[in-house]
Write a protein that holds these residues in place. Structure first.
Motif, short mmCIF file in Angstrom:
data_model
loop_
_atom_site.label_atom_id
_atom_site.label_comp_id
_atom_site.label_asym_id
_atom_site.label_seq_id
_atom_site.Cartn_x
_atom_site.Cartn_y
_atom_site.Cartn_z
N SER A 25 0.85 -1.18 0.00
CA SER A 25 0.00 0.00 0.00
C SER A 25 0.89 1.23 0.00
O SER A 25 2.05 1.18 0.41
CB SER A 25 -0.94 0.00 1.21
OG SER A 25 -0.22 -0.02 2.41
N GLY A 26 0.32 2.33 -0.50
CA GLY A 26 1.09 3.57 -0.54
C GLY A 26 1.96 3.73 -1.76
O GLY A 26 2.60 4.77 -1.95
N PHE A 27 2.04 2.70 -2.59
CA PHE A 27 2.76 2.78 -3.86
C PHE A 27 2.24 1.65 -4.76
O PHE A 27 1.54 0.75 -4.30
CB PHE A 27 4.27 2.67 -3.67
CG PHE A 27 4.77 1.29 -3.31
CD1 PHE A 27 4.57 0.79 -2.03
CD2 PHE A 27 5.41 0.49 -4.24
CE1 PHE A 27 5.02 -0.48 -1.68
CE2 PHE A 27 5.86 -0.78 -3.91
CZ PHE A 27 5.66 -1.27 -2.62
N THR A 28 2.61 1.70 -6.02
CA THR A 28 2.14 0.73 -7.00
C THR A 28 3.26 -0.23 -7.35
O THR A 28 4.31 0.18 -7.85
CB THR A 28 1.67 1.44 -8.29
OG1 THR A 28 0.65 2.38 -7.95
CG2 THR A 28 1.13 0.44 -9.29
N ILE A 29 3.02 -1.52 -7.11
CA ILE A 29 4.10 -2.49 -7.31
C ILE A 29 4.45 -2.68 -8.77
O ILE A 29 5.52 -3.21 -9.09
CB ILE A 29 3.79 -3.84 -6.65
CG1 ILE A 29 2.69 -4.59 -7.38
CG2 ILE A 29 3.48 -3.68 -5.16
CD1 ILE A 29 2.58 -6.06 -6.98
#
Length: 121
Positions: A25-29
């Motif tokens: 969460s908090g970024f896009t893998i």
């Protein structure tokens, strides 16, 4: 806030299987290579497996043929399917995200807190 949360660890007998998950969460893998590392008691943290943004996969020799790494970018999740587990697979397993082309611990950008896998003989 960036988070990586691992789950799925536990106690399993030798020869058994486990499936670990890592939810980001908090970024896009999709922009990162996603990695699994592990650290056994008294040992250095070591690379286990990784999956790139283009779905290439990489494995340590010690787990090749027994572990399978996969990802679902839409779910922002990575998995590690572990089979034919051995007592020497006992460790805390960590997921990590990296934009680097290197597979060393210091090349990782984000880390989870880990999940414990214990394999009994």
């Amino acid at each position: 806030q960036v988070q990586l949360i691992e789950s799925g660890g536990g106690l399993v007998q030798a020869g058994g299987s486990l499936r670990l998950a890592c939810v980001a969460s908090g970024f896009t893998i999709s922009n990162y290579r996603m990695n699994w590392f592990r650290q056994a008691p008294g040992k250095e943290r070591e690379f286990v497996a990784a999956t790139s943004w283009s779905d290439n996969t990489y494995y340590a020799d010690s787990v090749q043929g027994r572990f399978t790494v996969s990802r679902d970018n839409a779910k922002n999740t990575m998995w590690l399917e572990m089979s034919t587990l051995k007592p020497e697979d006992t460790a805390v397993y960590y997921c990590a995200a990296s934009e680097s082309s290197y597979f060393t611990s210091d090349a990782m950008d984000y880390w989870g807190k880990g999940t414990l896998v214990t394999v009994s003989s």
